[in-house]
Enzyme design. Structure first.
Site, PDB file in Angstrom:
ATOM      1  CD  GLU A 176      27.130  54.260  14.283  1.00 10.45           C
ATOM      2  OE1 GLU A 176      26.323  54.259  13.264  1.00 10.45           O
ATOM      3  OE2 GLU A 176      28.140  54.123  14.760  1.00 10.45           O
TER       4      GLU A 176
ATOM      5  CG  ASP B 137      44.600  96.708  28.049  1.00  9.72           C
ATOM      6  OD1 ASP B 137      45.566  97.131  27.769  1.00  9.72           O
ATOM      7  OD2 ASP B 137      42.878  96.854  27.756  1.00  9.72           O
TER       8      ASP B 137
ATOM      9  CD  GLU C  15      32.228  48.663  15.055  1.00 12.65           C
ATOM     10  OE1 GLU C  15      31.881  48.861  13.970  1.00 12.65           O
ATOM     11  OE2 GLU C  15      31.814  49.116  16.162  1.00 12.65           O
TER      12      GLU C  15
END
Length: 904
Positions: free
Chosen positions: A290, A332, A687
């Site tokens: 999350e 450039d 987890e």
């Protein structure tokens, strides 16, 4: 019925005026009002239009279908059903903020065409019904005859029919010096922009007056063609956006598949349907990162702020990471590699040649400098103006005189001047009269033919003979070959009446005083920046509208390339295959006299070969290539609004070195994104594993972690340390490694192995050890019932164990290869503060009764806290040993193949 005229695309604007009028059905007196109105209906207004208009509701809706947004929506729904509405609302707020930010960034790109339109004037002087009138510029049509005078912004592409003007074409070709446009020059084949009989919409008249017949209007003009090129294609996602999108879809699929697959497993293992559903929701939540999207967004935003302080304003967050992927820089010359400040370097007079810095002791060279400075109209800062004003060449001459001890004060110069013959772009010279002296400066091929005398070695006037002319011509050629701009300086002493009688009479019988050669010097930081780019494996090409040898000389001075010059005409003759072979050789090239199509074509050729291209530009003509490049870099000081709108990044100091600093910052940001992705992913294992233990045991082992505790970890304890990792300092050798491949992912197999197999499994073992330690102390047996307090203390130990392992993971994640000691253990103060907040947040959840009731936690005792203390050190130690082994392996190249095979 009115006669039909040729369509704008079919008009040959370079044909003689008589034939052009016949094809356009017009006359030198212009069109009648009724015919002009009819043609306005046929061809449309003389303005730039959009090829398509995006529908903003669909564009906004697309922000909510991004993979991470979808995952966050899933997390919000699960949080709501998990009886945590506050967390659900917080996740929704993250989704809305990220969607709004991305939407605003995309809408900014659509303003490029509006900026282009600002180059078109509001009105023009046009002949209608034989009378010169002021008309809206949008009402011009092919066949109209317009008047052009000094200071006018030209309204449409047109062919000169009388007069002569000097035109500033810098918006179209990038050149800073005005060019001459005349009505009846000889036809010289070549690029359209170099045709001396044509003028173009959006450019400015700097001198002269003329009439011209309009040949093209609106989107058929050169500036319209550039607008069409600018709208071609669309902004592609950055490498980071593509990789994160792919990885998050994989994560989403794995999370949902795991949740669905383990649902029946939990039921078969003896769990009830309610427990199995709870388990599946927890498994999905545990797999959804999350905090990943807000962490990436905030880390990139921090990179944007850092670059802004370094002089690079980034308009799109993902561009910070793209900069780190850069493999080619197309730059450039003027103002980017150079200072855009002319400086005199060489002087020649009476057969003597000196460096300008050493000319102070030479009387003739001091007189040469004083004469050149007198023939100016510019002002140095502090000499009547607060800042330098005027032509850069004249400012260089004024500085030269001051350096040699013969300063020319603006007030004295202007007060003594009786006549000014302004710079004539046709003759390429300028003259001033001061009493009985005429001073002339200009192009050598313009001034020297008017001279019949010169100063000899003794400082006396002598006839300018053939050998003397040859010597001067040889010096001019030699200077030009080295990229210097050469001016000849002459004078005439005569009666004031003669010198003030007219230019043709005055500018004759001149005495050549000498030559001055000047250069726009490279910026001091550029050679070092180019060397750093080369060490980083980045190729640098120069793409400029300037003269090839001059650009090649500057490129060589700063260390770019091997003097290979390809002109715009040569590039046009090349096939795509030839261009691919040219660029594929890896040689650095100077592309000179480049058109917008050339710049765009080079960009597309490089991108087709898999390069990440950073393209610089400052003019209107650069807008298409800036939009097409992976990173369009516009000049903040000298750049046009069009270029700044089309670009992804704007340099506030116009300095090439800033680009290289931005590349270094981009690489560091990319590495830091990997660091906090590693940090976040490493927590998925501790987890997820408790849920697997719960399911595979059939409920005999109680669920070690609740869904709310997982959300507290993912959106609470891990966020600030992850953000602090996004501000980590660079590892040693960051700019000494080659660019990563375009397809190299932020999330790759090595990162996942380190996150899941090394840090994740180590953390999971420690966390489960703490969980079972609490159960063992409470006398728990498999399948036995637990009291509410005992179960709360056990899940709290799992929660606290994950937090403790997060600290070790945070220190381990600070380096990808080097040791922690090499960057300093305590050097990241933000991380220390994040860890302090993490500990305070976890302590609040564990020890405050109101939060205990919400998250199902209980206070831990001294024994549990003592067990948690070594967790961070153990997690970091395992990873430090792993990185030390990798460093030893990489230090033995002869063993690299076998080790690499074993790793894979």
């Amino acid at each position: 019925m009115a006669q039909t005229i040729l369509a704008p695309a079919e008009v040959d604007e370079r044909q003689p005026p008589t034939e052009l009028f016949r094809h356009l059905r017009s006359t030198p007196g212009g069109l009648r009002s009724r015919e002009a109105a009819r043609r306005l209906t046929v061809y449309g207004p003389n303005e730039l239009s959009r090829r398509h208009v995006r529908r903003w509701p669909r564009q906004l809706l697309a922000q909510f279908t991004q993979p991470l947004a979808v995952l966050l929506m899933v997390a919000a729904v699960l949080a709501w059903f998990g009886h945590a509405p506050a967390l659900g609302l917080a996740v929704v707020a993250v989704i809305l903020l990220n969607a709004a930010f991305a939407f605003v960034q995309e809408r900014q790109a659509e303003r490029a065409v509006e900026a282009l339109a600002a180059f078109l004037p509001l009105s023009a002087r046009v002949y209608r019904d034989g009378v010169l009138v002021e008309a809206p510029a949008r009402d011009l049509v092919p066949g109209d005859v317009v008047e052009i005078a000094e200071g006018d912004r030209i309204s449409a592409d047109a062919r000169m029919i009388d007069g002569s003007v000097a035109v500033d074409l810098s918006t179209l070709n990038g050149e800073s010096l005005p060019v001459v446009r005349a009505a009846d020059p000889e036809h010289v084949p070549g690029p359209l922009l170099e045709a001396r009989e044509l003028v173009f919409s959006g450019t400015s008249c700097t001198a002269g007056q003329a009439r011209a017949v309009v040949t093209h209007t609106g989107m058929h003009t050169e500036i319209g063609r550039i607008a069409a090129l600018s709208q071609r294609g669309h902004t592609e996602p950055s490498p980071l956006e593509r990789q994160v999108r792919k990885a998050t879809w994989i994560i989403a699929a794995v999370a949902v598949a795991a949740g669905v697959a383990f649902l029946p497993i939990g039921v078969l293992a003896g769990l009830g349907w309610a427990a199995a559903i709870t388990f599946s929701i927890g498994l999905i939540v545990a797999n959804v990162p999350e905090g990943l999207l807000p962490t990436i967004t905030l880390a990139l935003a921090a990179g944007v702020r850092e670059l802004a302080r370094a002089g690079a304003v980034v308009k799109r967050l993902s561009a910070v990471e793209t900069l780190g992927s850069t493999t080619v820089i197309c730059t450039d010359k003027t103002g980017t590699l150079t200072e855009n400040r002319m400086r005199v370097t060489r002087m020649w007079a009476a057969g003597r040649e000196r460096d300008a810095a050493d000319a102070g002791g030479d009387r003739l060279l001091r007189e040469l400098a004083a004469a050149a400075a007198t023939c100016t109209t510019a002002h140095l800062a502090g000499d009547g103006t607060p800042a330098d004003s005027g032509d850069p060449t004249e400012l260089a001459l004024l500085r030269l005189a001051a350096t040699l001890g013969v300063p020319v004060r603006a007030a004295d110069r202007d007060g003594a001047r009786t006549t000014l013959y302004a710079f004539d772009p046709r003759t390429r010279r300028m003259s001033t009269v001061c009493g009985g002296h005429l001073y002339v400066k200009g192009a050598p091929e313009s001034v020297i033919p008017l001279c019949d005398r010169h100063l000899d070695v003794a400082g006396r006037f002598a006839a300018l003979t053939g050998p003397a002319r040859a010597e001067a011509a040889e010096v001019v050629d030699r200077y030009a070959r080295t990229g210097l701009r050469v001016l000849a300086v002459a004078q005439r002493v005569a009666a004031p009446a003669v010198l003030n009688a007219g230019r043709d009479a005055a500018e004759s019988g001149l005495t050549l005083l000498g030559l001055v050669a000047m250069v726009d010097p490279p910026r001091h930081a550029v050679p070092e920046a180019v060397a750093a780019a080369h060490r980083a494996g980045i190729t640098v090409h120069v793409i400029t509208g300037d003269y090839g040898p001059t650009a090649a000389e500057i490129a060589a001075e700063v260390g770019i390339g091997g003097r290979r010059v390809v002109t715009g005409a040569e590039l046009e003759r090349m096939s795509d295959a030839d261009l691919d072979r040219l660029l594929g050789d890896g040689e650095e090239i100077v592309f000179a006299r480049s058109s917008p199509e050339s710049k765009l074509r080079i960009c597309e050729a490089l991108r087709s070969e898999g390069h990440i291209v950073a393209m610089t530009g400052d003019g209107v003509n650069d807008a298409p290539a800036l939009r097409r490049a992976d990173i369009g870099v516009a000049m903040g000081r000298s750049g046009t609004d069009v270029a700044r709108e089309a670009a992804t990044m704007v340099l506030t100091d116009d300095n090439f070195a800033t680009i290289v600093r931005a590349v270094e910052a981009g690489r560091r940001v990319y590495d830091n994104v990997r660091k906090f992705v590693l940090y976040i992913f490493a927590h998925a294992v501790p987890e997820v594993v408790p849920f697997l233990i719960f399911a595979l045991s059939g409920g005999a082992v109680p669920l070690p972690l609740t869904v709310l505790q997982i959300l507290a970890i993912d959106l609470g304890t891990e966020t600030l340390p992850a953000l602090a990792l996004g501000r980590e300092r660079a590892e040693p050798g960051l700019m000494d490694r080659p660019p990563r491949p375009r397809r190299a992912g932020v999330i790759d197999a090595r990162l996942l192995w380190r996150a899941w197999a090394l840090l994740g499994i180590t953390s999971a073992v420690l966390v489960l050890a703490g969980f079972f330690f609490v159960l063992w102390r409470d006398g728990w047996q498999p399948g036995a019932e637990l009291t509410g307090t005992a179960y709360a203390r056990a899940t709290t130990m799992t929660f606290a164990g994950i937090v403790a392992c997060q600290i070790g993971t945070a220190f381990a994640s600070r380096t990808d290869h080097a040791s922690l000691r090499s960057i300093g253990v305590f050097s990241n103060r933000l991380l220390l503060g994040g860890i302090a907040f993490e500990l305070a947040f976890a302590a609040a959840l564990i020890y405050l009764p109101p939060l205990q009731a919400v998250f199902g936690t209980a206070a831990l005792g001294a024994a549990e806290l003592a067990l948690l203390l070594p967790f961070p050190l153990l997690v970091w130690g395992v990873d430090e040993i792993h990185r030390a082994r990798r460093r030893r392996r990489d230090a033995r190249p002869e063993e690299a193949p076998s080790c690499s095979f074993a790793t894979s």
